[in-house]
Design a protein around this motif. Structure first.
Motif, PDB file in Angstrom:
ATOM      1  N   SER A  74      72.315 -32.541 -15.221  1.00 14.46           N
ATOM      2  CA  SER A  74      70.922 -32.133 -15.021  1.00 14.46           C
ATOM      3  C   SER A  74      70.088 -33.333 -14.599  1.00 14.46           C
ATOM      4  N   VAL A  75      69.030 -33.059 -13.838  1.00 17.51           N
ATOM      5  CA  VAL A  75      68.142 -34.119 -13.351  1.00 17.51           C
ATOM      6  C   VAL A  75      66.697 -33.661 -13.504  1.00 17.51           C
ATOM      7  N   ILE A  76      65.851 -34.543 -14.033  1.00 14.15           N
ATOM      8  CA  ILE A  76      64.421 -34.256 -14.146  1.00 14.15           C
ATOM      9  C   ILE A  76      63.640 -35.474 -13.660  1.00 14.15           C
ATOM     10  N   GLY A  77      62.536 -35.222 -12.976  1.00 17.56           N
ATOM     11  CA  GLY A  77      61.712 -36.306 -12.447  1.00 17.56           C
ATOM     12  C   GLY A  77      60.327 -36.333 -13.080  1.00 17.56           C
ATOM     13  N   PHE A  78      59.397 -36.981 -12.368  1.00 14.58           N
ATOM     14  CA  PHE A  78      58.022 -37.124 -12.864  1.00 14.58           C
ATOM     15  C   PHE A  78      57.097 -37.292 -11.668  1.00 14.58           C
ATOM     16  N   ASP A  79      56.068 -36.487 -11.573  1.00 22.24           N
ATOM     17  CA  ASP A  79      54.979 -36.537 -10.584  1.00 22.24           C
ATOM     18  C   ASP A  79      54.689 -35.149 -10.022  1.00 22.24           C
ATOM     19  N   ASP A  80      55.728 -34.440  -9.602  1.00 22.08           N
ATOM     20  CA  ASP A  80      55.623 -33.183  -8.862  1.00 22.08           C
ATOM     21  C   ASP A  80      54.980 -33.423  -7.504  1.00 22.08           C
ATOM     22  N   ILE A  81      55.602 -34.323  -6.735  1.00 21.99           N
ATOM     23  CA  ILE A  81      55.181 -34.533  -5.357  1.00 21.99           C
ATOM     24  C   ILE A  81      55.586 -33.304  -4.545  1.00 21.99           C
ATOM     25  N   PRO A  82      55.013 -33.073  -3.355  1.00 25.73           N
ATOM     26  CA  PRO A  82      55.335 -31.873  -2.581  1.00 25.73           C
ATOM     27  C   PRO A  82      56.830 -31.675  -2.344  1.00 25.73           C
ATOM     28  N   GLY A  83      57.580 -32.759  -2.141  1.00 26.66           N
ATOM     29  CA  GLY A  83      59.003 -32.635  -1.867  1.00 26.66           C
ATOM     30  C   GLY A  83      59.837 -32.175  -3.048  1.00 26.66           C
ATOM     31  N   ALA A  84      59.283 -32.207  -4.254  1.00 28.13           N
ATOM     32  CA  ALA A  84      60.062 -31.845  -5.437  1.00 28.13           C
ATOM     33  C   ALA A  84      60.479 -30.385  -5.417  1.00 28.13           C
ATOM     34  N   ALA A  85      59.633 -29.534  -4.904  1.00 29.15           N
ATOM     35  CA  ALA A  85      59.944 -28.101  -4.863  1.00 29.15           C
ATOM     36  C   ALA A  85      60.814 -27.736  -3.665  1.00 29.15           C
ATOM     37  N   GLN A  86      60.897 -28.641  -2.676  1.00 26.96           N
ATOM     38  CA  GLN A  86      61.647 -28.316  -1.459  1.00 26.96           C
ATOM     39  C   GLN A  86      63.073 -28.854  -1.436  1.00 26.96           C
ATOM     40  N   CYS A  87      63.398 -29.820  -2.313  1.00 26.78           N
ATOM     41  CA  CYS A  87      64.747 -30.375  -2.301  1.00 26.78           C
ATOM     42  C   CYS A  87      65.723 -29.356  -2.894  1.00 26.78           C
ATOM     43  N   HIS A  88      67.020 -29.624  -2.762  1.00 21.94           N
ATOM     44  CA  HIS A  88      68.020 -28.669  -3.268  1.00 21.94           C
ATOM     45  C   HIS A  88      68.962 -29.385  -4.228  1.00 21.94           C
ATOM     46  N   PRO A  89      69.061 -28.885  -5.463  1.00 26.05           N
ATOM     47  CA  PRO A  89      68.238 -27.795  -6.021  1.00 26.05           C
ATOM     48  C   PRO A  89      66.811 -28.271  -6.266  1.00 26.05           C
ATOM     49  N   ALA A  90      65.897 -27.307  -6.358  1.00 25.00           N
ATOM     50  CA  ALA A  90      64.494 -27.654  -6.618  1.00 25.00           C
ATOM     51  C   ALA A  90      64.405 -28.442  -7.916  1.00 25.00           C
ATOM     52  N   LEU A  91      63.582 -29.481  -7.890  1.00 30.34           N
ATOM     53  CA  LEU A  91      63.565 -30.462  -8.976  1.00 30.34           C
ATOM     54  C   LEU A  91      62.671 -30.046 -10.142  1.00 30.34           C
TER      55      LEU A  91
END
Length: 338
Positions: free
Chosen positions: A271-288
Motif C-alpha cells: 500500500s502507498v499513501i501520500g500527502f498534499d492531494d495535488i491534482p495528479g494524485a487522483a489521476q495516477c494509477h492506482p489513484a493515490l
C-alpha cells in the motif's frame, strides 16, 4: 457553502455578530471593540475570506501589488498555492508579482530586495529556506506573511496546514488496515512541514506499540525521482514493509512508479499513501490515497492576512493552522494475508 464562496454572512454567523459589524471590522472602521475585531479577522482568515480593497479608500502611497517569493515553481504544491494566491489577490484588487529564488539557499540579490521595497505593498514568503532577506524587508516596514513555516520565523505571521495531525491520520489509516511494517519517506527536513510529518510517523507507531525500525525510514526529499529510487532499497530488506507513507504526493507517485517497475501490485502487495492531494494524485494509477491540504484556502488566508497588515491592522493570529483530511483512494488496502 464552498470555501471559495465565503461571505460576510458566514463570518457574521461564526462570530455571532451582524454583517455590519463584520464589515466595520474588516474595513478597520470604528464601533468594533479590539477583541471582537481580532476575532472577526481570525475567522475571516481561517475561512479564506478576501476583503475587496478596491471598495475601500486606498492610500496614494500603495502600489496595489503584493509579492510572492518561493524557492521553486515546478513543485505542484507550490504551483497550486501560487494560483490560489493570485486569484485571491486579483479579487481584492491587487496584482501579484512572483519571484523565484535562483538558489534556494541564497537570498535575492540586493537590487531585487530594493525593487521589492519600492514596488510591492507586502510579501508572502513560501517555503523560505534562506530568510535573511525577510528581516531586511521587515526592517524597511514591508509587511510579511510566511507559508508552511509556523514556529520557525516567529517575527512573521504564518499560514500552514496541520501537517502533524494529517500525518497521524495517514499512519492510523494504514494501521487500521492491518499494516505493521510501515516505511516512511521523509520530506525536505529544512521545512517545518517535513519535520512535523516525520515526528507524527514516529509518535503514531510508538503509541500503537510498534517499535521504530530505522531501516524503514528513508530520505524522500519531496522528490518523485527519489521516491522511485528508494523502492529497490525497501524491496531488498529481509523483512519488507507492507505499506509506504511518503511525506508528499510527488515522492508517493515515485514509489508507485518504482513498484510498477519491480512488478509489484498496489495495493495487493504494497500500500502507498501520500500527502498534499495535488491534482495528479487522483489521476495516477492506482489513484493515490493521500492527506489533503487546503492549498487554495491557504493561499486565500495568506492574502487576507497580508492585506490586513498592509491596512495597518495586526494579524488576527500569529499562526493560522488549517485542518487536513484523509482522502481514501485505490492505493491502500489490507496487507496480503491480513
Amino acid at each position: 457553502m464552498s470555501k471559495s464562496d465565503v461571505t460576510l454572512l458566514a463570518i457574521a454567523n461564526a462570530a455571532g455578530v451582524s454583517q455590519m459589524t463584520v464589515s466595520r471590522a474588516l474595513s478597520n472602521k470604528p464601533g468594533v471593540s479590539r477583541a471582537k475585531r481580532e476575532e472577526i479577522l481570525r475567522i475571516a482568515a481561517e475561512q479564506g475570506y478576501v476583503v475587496n480593497r478596491t471598495q475601500q479608500k486606498s492610500s496614494s502611497r500603495r502600489s496595489h501589488v503584493i509579492g510572492l517569493v518561493t524557492a521553486e515553481l515546478h513543485n505542484p504544491f507550490v504551483s497550486e498555492l501560487v494560483a490560489g494566491v493570485g486569484r485571491a489577490a486579483r479579487t481584492a484588487g491587487y496584482e501579484l508579482l512572483v519571484y523565484s529564488l535562483v538558489e534556494p539557499d541564497q537570498p535575492p540579490l540586493p537590487r531585487v530586495i530594493k525593487l521589492m521595497q519600492q514596488v510591492i505593498d507586502g510579501i508572502i514568503a513560501l517555503l523560505p529556506y534562506e530568510h535573511s532577506y525577510l528581516e531586511v524587508l521587515a526592517d524597511a516596514r514591508v509587511p510579511i506573511i510566511t507559508v508552511d513555516q509556523y514556529g520557525r520565523f516567529v517575527r512573521f505571521p504564518s499560514i500552514a496546514a496541520d501537517s502533524y495531525a494529517g500525518a497521524c491520520m495517514a499512519v492510523r489509516h494504514l494501521l487500521g488496515l492491518g499494516h505493521k511494517r510501515i516505511a516512511f519517506l521523509t520530506g525536505d527536513e529544512r521545512l517545518a512541514s517535513a519535520q512535523d510529518r516525520h515526528r507524527a510517523y514516529l509518535d503514531t507507531l510508538t503509541q500503537a506499540g510498534i517499535a521504530i525500525d530505522p531501516e524503514l525510514v528513508l530520505a524522500g526529499n519531496y522528490s518523485l525521482s527519489r521516491g522511485q529510487s528508494v523502492v529497490k532499497s525497501l524491496l531488498a530488506l529481509k523483512d519488507r514493509p507492507t505499506a509506504v507513507f511518503a511525506a508528499n504526493d510527488m515522492s508517493a507517485i515515485g514509489v508507485l512508479a518504482g513498484l510498477k517497475e519491480a512488478g509489484l501490485r498496489v495495493p495487493e502487495e504494497m500500500s502507498v499513501i501520500g500527502f498534499d492531494d495535488i491534482p495528479g494524485a487522483a489521476q495516477c494509477h492506482p489513484a493515490l490515497t493521500t492527506i489533503r491540504q487546503p492549498i487554495q484556502q491557504m493561499g486565500r488566508s495568506a492574502v487576507n492576512t497580508l492585506l490586513a497588515l498592509i491596512a495597518g491592522l495586526e494579524a488576527a493570529s500569529p499562526q493560522i493552522v488549517l485542518p487536513t483530511e484523509l482522502v481514501v483512494r485505490a492505493s491502500t488496502g489490507v496487507p496480503r494475508g491480513g
